[in-house]
Design an enzyme around this catalytic site. Structure first.
Site, PDB file in Angstrom:
ATOM      1  N   SER A   1      25.581 -11.835  30.119  1.00 29.34           N
ATOM      2  CA  SER A   1      25.290 -10.798  31.112  1.00 29.34           C
ATOM      3  C   SER A   1      24.350 -11.273  32.226  1.00 29.34           C
ATOM      4  O   SER A   1      24.260 -10.638  33.264  1.00 29.34           O
ATOM      5  CB  SER A   1      24.672  -9.574  30.433  1.00 29.34           C
ATOM      6  OG  SER A   1      23.468  -9.923  29.791  1.00 29.34           O
TER       7      SER A   1
ATOM      8  N   ASP B   1      16.378  -3.396  34.241  1.00 32.88           N
ATOM      9  CA  ASP B   1      16.742  -2.359  33.273  1.00 32.88           C
ATOM     10  C   ASP B   1      16.123  -2.568  31.898  1.00 32.88           C
ATOM     11  O   ASP B   1      16.552  -1.955  30.931  1.00 32.88           O
ATOM     12  CB  ASP B   1      18.274  -2.254  33.160  1.00 32.88           C
ATOM     13  CG  ASP B   1      18.901  -3.552  32.640  1.00 32.88           C
ATOM     14  OD1 ASP B   1      18.165  -4.489  32.303  1.00 32.88           O
ATOM     15  OD2 ASP B   1      20.145  -3.611  32.570  1.00 32.88           O
TER      16      ASP B   1
ATOM     17  N   HIS C   1      17.550  -7.043  31.881  1.00 30.39           N
ATOM     18  CA  HIS C   1      17.991  -7.894  32.990  1.00 30.39           C
ATOM     19  C   HIS C   1      17.036  -7.766  34.168  1.00 30.39           C
ATOM     20  O   HIS C   1      16.300  -6.793  34.263  1.00 30.39           O
ATOM     21  CB  HIS C   1      19.411  -7.503  33.414  1.00 30.39           C
ATOM     22  CG  HIS C   1      20.368  -7.486  32.264  1.00 30.39           C
ATOM     23  ND1 HIS C   1      20.773  -6.323  31.656  1.00 30.39           N
ATOM     24  CD2 HIS C   1      20.962  -8.507  31.594  1.00 30.39           C
ATOM     25  CE1 HIS C   1      21.603  -6.621  30.651  1.00 30.39           C
ATOM     26  NE2 HIS C   1      21.727  -7.935  30.593  1.00 30.39           N
TER      27      HIS C   1
END
Ligand SMILES: *[C@@H]1O[C@H](CO)[C@@H](O)[C@H](O)[C@H]1NC(C)=O
Ligand SMILES: *[C@@H]1O[C@H](CO)[C@@H](O)[C@H](O)[C@H]1NC(C)=O
Ligand SMILES: *[C@@H]1O[C@H](CO)[C@@H](O)[C@H](O)[C@H]1NC(C)=O
Ligand SMILES: *[C@@H]1O[C@H](CO)[C@@H](O)[C@H](O)[C@H]1NC(C)=O
Length: 363
Positions: free
Chosen positions: A36, A331, A334
């Site tokens: 991610s 978040d 990240h």
């Protein structure tokens, strides 16, 4: 005579500089493998506010804007990488095989340990390389032509490992027990690099894992009243950072061995860890007025870290902070576009990739 020479010199410089960008492009393509931290659209899970700062819509990137790999692409004069699953797209300038939640290790490794329920995708490093290998003929033709093509390509392999350790930790394993994964993870990364070299890769960047003990997610879920659990300078959870540190030391050893085995191949370590650590130790140096341990997009005002698992970014009444660029964490897991831009600069121009990407002579 002198004037003529001067004129010729000017003409030469003019030609040189105006043709410079095209003739001296270092790389014809960029390929990325990862999770991610670098997925640019293979998995699209959330909606806005992801993407709000730069794209204006959600692209699959786990940030408010661009990722490190986007800034690397910009820095070497290539377009943002299309996800490898994109339809109707040309991959002549590169492709991105990263998947959100991808581990380095295959399904079976976790299955054998009773942890496979914690896996969200089958996109381990070798599966990503399988996709790369399948795509190659459409990009560059025969295996020999592809070797010629890859001689001028940059490959970024990672970060890998974060999700392998998460799968253990969220499966209820202790950090100590999860530490036993480290040699498996770094071995499979080294195997993946050897496969890529076999296909023709000669220039690889291999990022470290991050000091996840500084991430609001872990800081919130493992909050402790024992101050000995925290680094005195950072406020980060030491045992998670120790795991990351141990992984990175093992990874560097693997890379050292690969360099001896393949002296003609450039294999550079990208020190993600050191840069993040510096954000935490000295946030104001980078303009991170909110510090490095507070989430921007999350539960309004929850606890020390503004993170709430029940109101993650884009869910359940979460809010976005008013000045995103003063935050490292987007978040809770990240980072913000601002953090990514700074990290990419450290890889392009140093000191966190050595020699820096932009110092590589044009071929
Ligand atoms: C490509 O098309 C397939 C089938 O229509 C779809 O499932 C997939 O999501 C598309 N890929 C992307 C990246 O949009
Ligand atoms: C693919 O691109 C071509 C040319 O741009 C276009 O004509 C075609 O409709 C596209 N197909 C899909 C499935 O998007
Ligand atoms: C991944 O592959 C395994 C075994 O092939 C399968 O059992 C599992 O359901 C797959 N997981 C996902 C998320 O597709
Ligand atoms: C939203 O909040 C409720 C109440 O706190 C919680 O039960 C639920 O799991 C949350 N939903 C999500 C998607 O986090």
């Amino acid at each position: 005579m002198g004037k003529q020479l001067f004129f010729l010199l000017c003409l030469f410089l003019l030609c040189f500089f105006s043709s410079h960008p095209a003739s001296a492009r270092r790389y014809n393509a960029l390929f990325n493998f990862g999770d991610s931290l670098s997925d640019t659209g293979n998995v699209v899970l959330a909606g806005l506010p992801y993407g709000m700062t730069y794209f204006g819509h959600h692209t699959g990137r786990c940030s408010d804007g661009r990722l490190v790999i986007d800034f690397i692409a910009e820095g070497i004069g290539l377009p943002h990488l299309p996800p490898s699953t994109a339809n109707n797209t040309s991959f002549l300038r590169g492709a991105n095989f990263a998947f959100i939640a991808a581990p380095a290790l295959p399904f079976d490794f976790f299955h054998q340990r009773g942890l496979s329920h914690g896996l969200h995708v089958n996109a381990s490093l070798h599966e990503q390389i399988d996709r790369f290998q399948k795509l190659l003929p459409s990009i560059c033709g025969s295996p020999q032509d592809c070797k010629d093509f890859l001689r001028k390509s940059l490959l970024v392999v990672g970060e890998f490992g974060g999700n392998d350790y998460n799968t253990g930790l969220f499966g209820g394993w202790s950090v100590t027990k999860v530490t036993s994964f480290v040699p498996h993870v770094t071995r499979v990364v080294a195997d993946g690099i050897e496969r890529l070299i076999g296909l023709g890769a000669v220039d690889l960047i291999v990022p470290s894992v991050l000091p996840v003990g500084c991430f609001p997610l872990y800081l919130t879920l493992s909050e402790s009243s024992d101050s000995a659990e925290y680094g005195p300078r950072t406020g980060c959870l030491r045992r998670f950072n120790a795991l990351a540190w141990y992984h990175n030391a093992a990874l560097r050893r693997e890379l050292g061995q690969l360099r001896s085995k393949y002296p003609a191949v450039s294999i550079r370590y990208a020190d993600f860890y050191a840069q993040l650590f510096d954000f935490v130790v000295d946030p104001l140096k980078y303009g991170f007025k909110a510090g490095a341990l507070r989430t921007c997009c999350g539960a309004p005002g929850m606890g020390k870290y503004n993170f709430n698992l029940e109101a993650k970014c884009d869910q359940n009444g979460s809010t976005v902070c008013s000045d995103i660029s003063t935050h490292v964490s987007w978040d809770g897991i990240h980072m913000t576009e601002t953090a990514h831009r700074i990290i990419a600069r450290g890889w392009l121009s140093g000191p966190y990739v050595n020699p820096p990407i932009l110092s590589t002579p044009a071929s």
